[in-house]
Design an enzyme around this catalytic site. Structure first.
Site: not given
Ligand code: RB5
Length: 146
Positions: A10-11, A67-68, A72, A100, A111, A134, A138
């Site tokens: 994402d951004h 992502c950050g 997500g 594993h 981030r 092993r 799992r």
């Molecule tokens: C974006 O602001 C942020 O919420 C996304 O990149 C991520 O960290 C979500 O899980």
């Protein structure tokens, strides 16, 4: 034929994705950049599902998402049968996620780590084999949610 590796972000992960995609190309992989293609705000699940679906359908063996926080992307990717998406913040976790857990999606929290760490994680993750043994039974149990 070079291995195709889809990569999405994402951004929040957009810039780090560009750097890692370039690294992957230099390493000889066939990089499929599924977006985002700009730093405009976007929804992580849109990219996670594209990458995870390719793995679910057997079109590729592994993929990379950013992502950050990494969270997500991992939640969305892990909804797909057969996908084991690991949020990784250190080379040690990268190694363990392969040895594993046979992780087939590397999820990076853009981030929370710097570029050098992201690179080291990616390289460790790509080059570490699954240990089998092993861990096989799992991993099989992960799909047994009922
Ligand atoms: C974006 O602001 C942020 O919420 C996304 O990149 C991520 O960290 C979500 O899980």
């Amino acid at each position: 034929m070079p291995e195709r590796i889809p990569i999405g972000a994402d951004h929040a992960g957009f810039e780090m994705k560009a750097m890692l995609a370039e690294d992957l190309r230099k390493l000889g992989y066939d990089v499929e950049d599924v977006g985002s293609h700009s730093s405009q705000p976007s929804d992580y699940a849109d990219y996670a599902h594209v990458v995870a679906r390719e793995i679910e359908e057997g079109e590729v063996n592994r993929g990379v998402l950013l992502c950050g926080s990494g969270l997500g992307m991992s939640y969305a990717a892990n909804r797909h049968p057969g996908v084991r998406a690991a949020v990784v913040w250190s080379p040690e976790i990268a190694r363990l996620s392969r040895q594993h857990n046979d992780a087939n999606v590397l999820v990076l929290p853009s981030r929370c780590i710097d570029d050098a760490t992201a690179r080291e994680i990616l390289h460790t993750w790509l080059n570490t084999p699954f240990e089998g043994g092993r861990h096989v039974k799992r991993i099989a149990k992960i799909e047994n949610a009922e």
